[in-house]
Design a protein around this motif. Structure first.
Motif, PDB file in Angstrom:
ATOM      1  N   THR A 121      32.901  -2.384 102.961  1.00  0.00           N
ATOM      2  CA  THR A 121      33.775  -3.028 101.974  1.00  0.00           C
ATOM      3  C   THR A 121      32.981  -3.935 101.051  1.00  0.00           C
ATOM      4  OG1 THR A 121      35.646  -2.951 103.507  1.00  0.00           O
ATOM      5  CG2 THR A 121      35.785  -4.509 101.677  1.00  0.00           C
ATOM      6  N   LEU A 122      32.061  -4.693 101.623  1.00  0.00           N
ATOM      7  CA  LEU A 122      31.232  -5.590 100.817  1.00  0.00           C
ATOM      8  C   LEU A 122      30.390  -4.810  99.808  1.00  0.00           C
ATOM      9  CD1 LEU A 122      30.003  -8.148 103.519  1.00  0.00           C
ATOM     10  CD2 LEU A 122      31.609  -8.576 101.652  1.00  0.00           C
ATOM     11  N   ILE A 123      29.865  -3.660 100.241  1.00  0.00           N
ATOM     12  CA  ILE A 123      29.037  -2.853  99.342  1.00  0.00           C
ATOM     13  C   ILE A 123      29.886  -2.271  98.213  1.00  0.00           C
ATOM     14  CG2 ILE A 123      27.643  -0.759  99.167  1.00  0.00           C
ATOM     15  CD1 ILE A 123      26.673  -1.305 102.013  1.00  0.00           C
ATOM     16  N   LEU A 124      31.074  -1.713  98.560  1.00  0.00           N
ATOM     17  CA  LEU A 124      31.934  -1.107  97.545  1.00  0.00           C
ATOM     18  C   LEU A 124      32.418  -2.125  96.522  1.00  0.00           C
ATOM     19  CD1 LEU A 124      34.119   1.344  99.676  1.00  0.00           C
ATOM     20  CD2 LEU A 124      32.316   1.946  98.061  1.00  0.00           C
ATOM     21  N   GLU A 125      32.620  -3.366  96.965  1.00  0.00           N
ATOM     22  CA  GLU A 125      33.136  -4.398  96.071  1.00  0.00           C
ATOM     23  C   GLU A 125      32.030  -5.200  95.398  1.00  0.00           C
ATOM     24  OE1 GLU A 125      35.797  -6.742  98.361  1.00  0.00           O
ATOM     25  OE2 GLU A 125      37.392  -5.220  98.400  1.00  0.00           O
ATOM     26  N   HIS A 126      30.793  -4.807  95.629  1.00  0.00           N
ATOM     27  CA  HIS A 126      29.685  -5.534  95.014  1.00  0.00           C
ATOM     28  C   HIS A 126      29.726  -5.342  93.496  1.00  0.00           C
ATOM     29  CE1 HIS A 126      25.627  -6.853  94.011  1.00  0.00           C
ATOM     30  NE2 HIS A 126      25.576  -7.417  95.212  1.00  0.00           N
ATOM     31  N   PRO A 127      29.575  -6.415  92.727  1.00  0.00           N
ATOM     32  CA  PRO A 127      29.647  -6.321  91.261  1.00  0.00           C
ATOM     33  C   PRO A 127      28.665  -5.317  90.664  1.00  0.00           C
ATOM     34  CG  PRO A 127      29.691  -8.611  91.968  1.00  0.00           C
ATOM     35  CD  PRO A 127      29.388  -7.797  93.188  1.00  0.00           C
TER      36      PRO A 127
ATOM     37  N   ILE B  97      41.480   4.535  74.374  1.00  0.00           N
ATOM     38  CA  ILE B  97      41.925   5.187  75.605  1.00  0.00           C
ATOM     39  C   ILE B  97      41.095   4.772  76.812  1.00  0.00           C
ATOM     40  CG2 ILE B  97      42.697   7.152  74.224  1.00  0.00           C
ATOM     41  CD1 ILE B  97      40.492   8.788  75.539  1.00  0.00           C
ATOM     42  N   ARG B  98      39.971   4.093  76.583  1.00  0.00           N
ATOM     43  CA  ARG B  98      39.199   3.595  77.727  1.00  0.00           C
ATOM     44  C   ARG B  98      40.048   2.668  78.591  1.00  0.00           C
ATOM     45  NH1 ARG B  98      34.046   0.577  76.077  1.00  0.00           N
ATOM     46  NH2 ARG B  98      35.607  -0.467  74.787  1.00  0.00           N
ATOM     47  N   LEU B  99      40.824   1.807  77.939  1.00  0.00           N
ATOM     48  CA  LEU B  99      41.663   0.873  78.688  1.00  0.00           C
ATOM     49  C   LEU B  99      42.727   1.611  79.491  1.00  0.00           C
ATOM     50  CD1 LEU B  99      42.110  -1.963  76.033  1.00  0.00           C
ATOM     51  CD2 LEU B  99      40.534  -1.893  77.979  1.00  0.00           C
ATOM     52  N   ASP B 100      43.287   2.680  78.903  1.00  0.00           N
ATOM     53  CA  ASP B 100      44.280   3.478  79.629  1.00  0.00           C
ATOM     54  C   ASP B 100      43.656   4.104  80.874  1.00  0.00           C
ATOM     55  OD1 ASP B 100      46.107   2.908  77.634  1.00  0.00           O
ATOM     56  OD2 ASP B 100      45.629   4.711  76.495  1.00  0.00           O
ATOM     57  N   ILE B 101      42.471   4.671  80.709  1.00  0.00           N
ATOM     58  CA  ILE B 101      41.795   5.322  81.834  1.00  0.00           C
ATOM     59  C   ILE B 101      41.471   4.304  82.920  1.00  0.00           C
ATOM     60  CG2 ILE B 101      39.695   6.547  82.520  1.00  0.00           C
ATOM     61  CD1 ILE B 101      39.671   7.750  79.673  1.00  0.00           C
ATOM     62  N   TRP B 102      40.985   3.150  82.504  1.00  0.00           N
ATOM     63  CA  TRP B 102      40.606   2.109  83.468  1.00  0.00           C
ATOM     64  C   TRP B 102      41.825   1.609  84.238  1.00  0.00           C
ATOM     65  CZ3 TRP B 102      40.488  -3.641  83.096  1.00  0.00           C
ATOM     66  CH2 TRP B 102      39.717  -4.208  84.112  1.00  0.00           C
ATOM     67  N   GLU B 103      42.952   1.432  83.539  1.00  0.00           N
ATOM     68  CA  GLU B 103      44.171   0.980  84.216  1.00  0.00           C
ATOM     69  C   GLU B 103      44.634   2.010  85.242  1.00  0.00           C
ATOM     70  OE1 GLU B 103      45.711  -1.821  84.191  1.00  0.00           O
ATOM     71  OE2 GLU B 103      44.476  -2.775  82.639  1.00  0.00           O
ATOM     72  N   ARG B 104      44.564   3.295  84.895  1.00  0.00           N
ATOM     73  CA  ARG B 104      44.944   4.338  85.844  1.00  0.00           C
ATOM     74  C   ARG B 104      43.993   4.369  87.035  1.00  0.00           C
ATOM     75  NH1 ARG B 104      48.151   8.459  84.239  1.00  0.00           N
ATOM     76  NH2 ARG B 104      48.176   8.892  86.485  1.00  0.00           N
ATOM     77  N   MET B 105      42.725   4.101  86.785  1.00  0.00           N
ATOM     78  CA  MET B 105      41.758   4.041  87.883  1.00  0.00           C
ATOM     79  C   MET B 105      42.116   2.918  88.855  1.00  0.00           C
ATOM     80  SD  MET B 105      38.185   4.664  85.800  1.00  0.00           S
ATOM     81  CE  MET B 105      37.204   4.026  87.175  1.00  0.00           C
ATOM     82  N   LYS B 106      42.482   1.769  88.318  1.00  0.00           N
ATOM     83  CA  LYS B 106      42.845   0.646  89.183  1.00  0.00           C
ATOM     84  C   LYS B 106      44.095   0.974  89.991  1.00  0.00           C
ATOM     85  CE  LYS B 106      43.034  -2.662  86.145  1.00  0.00           C
ATOM     86  NZ  LYS B 106      43.218  -4.037  85.622  1.00  0.00           N
ATOM     87  N   GLU B 107      45.061   1.646  89.366  1.00  0.00           N
ATOM     88  CA  GLU B 107      46.282   2.023  90.079  1.00  0.00           C
ATOM     89  C   GLU B 107      45.974   2.923  91.273  1.00  0.00           C
ATOM     90  OE1 GLU B 107      48.790   3.871  87.246  1.00  0.00           O
ATOM     91  OE2 GLU B 107      49.142   2.046  86.068  1.00  0.00           O
ATOM     92  N   ARG B 108      44.939   3.748  91.142  1.00  0.00           N
ATOM     93  CA  ARG B 108      44.587   4.690  92.208  1.00  0.00           C
ATOM     94  C   ARG B 108      43.473   4.165  93.113  1.00  0.00           C
ATOM     95  NH1 ARG B 108      45.040  10.679  89.295  1.00  0.00           N
ATOM     96  NH2 ARG B 108      46.937  10.221  88.120  1.00  0.00           N
ATOM     97  N   GLY B 109      43.133   2.895  92.942  1.00  0.00           N
ATOM     98  CA  GLY B 109      42.144   2.285  93.821  1.00  0.00           C
ATOM     99  C   GLY B 109      40.718   2.700  93.552  1.00  0.00           C
ATOM    100  N   LEU B 110      40.440   3.186  92.347  1.00  0.00           N
ATOM    101  CA  LEU B 110      39.080   3.601  91.994  1.00  0.00           C
ATOM    102  C   LEU B 110      38.385   2.445  91.281  1.00  0.00           C
ATOM    103  CD1 LEU B 110      39.886   7.166  90.627  1.00  0.00           C
ATOM    104  CD2 LEU B 110      39.146   6.536  92.927  1.00  0.00           C
ATOM    105  N   LYS B 111      37.374   1.870  91.924  1.00  0.00           N
ATOM    106  CA  LYS B 111      36.733   0.700  91.339  1.00  0.00           C
ATOM    107  C   LYS B 111      35.226   0.673  91.503  1.00  0.00           C
ATOM    108  CE  LYS B 111      38.107  -1.797  95.534  1.00  0.00           C
ATOM    109  NZ  LYS B 111      38.863  -2.956  96.054  1.00  0.00           N
ATOM    110  N   SER B 112      34.655   1.618  92.239  1.00  0.00           N
ATOM    111  CA  SER B 112      33.219   1.591  92.500  1.00  0.00           C
ATOM    112  C   SER B 112      32.621   2.982  92.331  1.00  0.00           C
ATOM    113  CB  SER B 112      32.945   1.088  93.920  1.00  0.00           C
ATOM    114  OG  SER B 112      31.571   1.237  94.261  1.00  0.00           O
ATOM    115  N   THR B 113      31.401   3.028  91.810  1.00  0.00           N
ATOM    116  CA  THR B 113      30.697   4.306  91.681  1.00  0.00           C
ATOM    117  C   THR B 113      30.258   4.853  93.034  1.00  0.00           C
ATOM    118  OG1 THR B 113      28.653   3.060  91.281  1.00  0.00           O
ATOM    119  CG2 THR B 113      29.853   3.857  89.344  1.00  0.00           C
ATOM    120  N   LEU B 114      30.362   4.035  94.096  1.00  0.00           N
ATOM    121  CA  LEU B 114      29.955   4.475  95.429  1.00  0.00           C
ATOM    122  C   LEU B 114      31.093   5.125  96.211  1.00  0.00           C
ATOM    123  CD1 LEU B 114      27.741   1.456  96.565  1.00  0.00           C
ATOM    124  CD2 LEU B 114      27.012   3.609  95.537  1.00  0.00           C
TER     125      LEU B 114
END
Length: 282
Positions: free
Chosen positions: A45-51, A73-90
């Motif tokens: 969890t710490l690794i995934l949430e690392h800035p 549309i970047r903001l739209d994509i980012w908001e949808r990512m947050k809704e689906r719990g996508l926040k890390s490249t790992l």
């Protein structure tokens, strides 16, 4: 007999002790495993949430947005990512999930690829939808495939968009989906085929009409109009011509020749591009 009893008693005692020892060992192993698993979970969890690996809207790299599109549309994509719990490249499968989100956006016609560029950049290669006409009486434009696009997202007043008349408003219209009316879909095809020359010559309106034919598909035909009331009957969209109707390429050649030849168009006159006898009346 006494010695045999003592031997059996000792054996039973040893078995009980062994059972207790094994039970304690198993319990200790379970506790140790749980602690270890919890530690690994916390570390993950710490690794995934690392800035260093956390994706922000600025980390989404898209092709340049067309000048006529107000929406980022970047903001739209980012908001949808947050809704689906996508926040890390790992995160496992994050690129494919972002691909799906981008493909669902109304203004995206095609997604070529989504590539991760560590530590946290996401490079997205896509094609934007391009509107070709506005549907009068609604809040939508459509592209050449008849896909509904929010007109409020457009910002360039000089964008050559034909105005489509003859369509009733419908609550079934959804942004990013094809219009649930064949007339709108065909109007988008026609606007794309015509290009911008008729629009630049003042023929900015496309009017749809439907002739009901029992036991046959409805006959959808189109007329071009300018602001002075001049009408040019186009007929059917490319590929849907009836027997005796000239092909779309010939009708377009006639149209462009007439627009080039006649700079002053008589008011309230009508031209029929489907009839060779009337093609010169202008």
């Amino acid at each position: 007999m006494t010695q045999q009893r003592k031997g059996k008693r000792n054996l039973l005692t040893q078995l009980v002790r062994l059972t207790i020892i094994l039970g304690v060992a198993v319990a200790a192993f379970v506790v140790w495993g749980s602690v270890k698993a919890g530690w690994w979970s916390q570390l993950a969890t710490l690794i995934l949430e690392h800035p260093e690996y956390t994706i922000t809207a600025e980390d989404l790299q898209l092709p340049e947005v067309p000048s006529w599109l107000r929406r980022d549309i970047r903001l739209d994509i980012w908001e949808r990512m947050k809704e689906r719990g996508l926040k890390s490249t790992l995160q496992p499968g994050v690129a494919q999930q972002i691909f799906t989100i981008v493909a669902e956006h109304p203004w995206v016609s095609e997604v070529h690829s989504v590539r991760l560029s560590f530590p946290r950049s996401v490079v997205i290669d896509l094609e934007y939808r391009r509107p070709v006409c506005l549907v009068a009486g609604t809040a939508f434009a459509v592209d050449a495939q008849g896909v509904a696009l929010p007109a409020s997202d457009l910002q360039d007043a000089n964008l050559p968009l034909y105005l489509l008349f003859g369509i009733e408003a419908s609550s079934a219209v959804m942004p990013g989906r094809r219009w649930p009316d064949g007339r709108v879909i065909e109007a988008g095809q026609l606007a794309e085929f015509l290009g911008t020359t008729p629009f630049e010559k003042g023929f900015v309106f496309i009017v749809s009409r439907v002739t009901y034919r029992p036991l046959e598909p409805d006959d959808i035909v189109f007329t071009l109009q300018n602001r002075e009331g001049k009408e040019i009957f186009w007929g059917r969209v490319p590929g849907r011509e009836v027997q005796g109707e000239p092909p779309a390429s010939l009708k377009r050649d006639r149209l462009l020749a007439l627009l080039e030849k006649h700079s002053q168009i008589p008011q309230y006159s009508r031209v029929d591009l489907t009839s060779s006898a009337n093609s010169s009346r202008m």
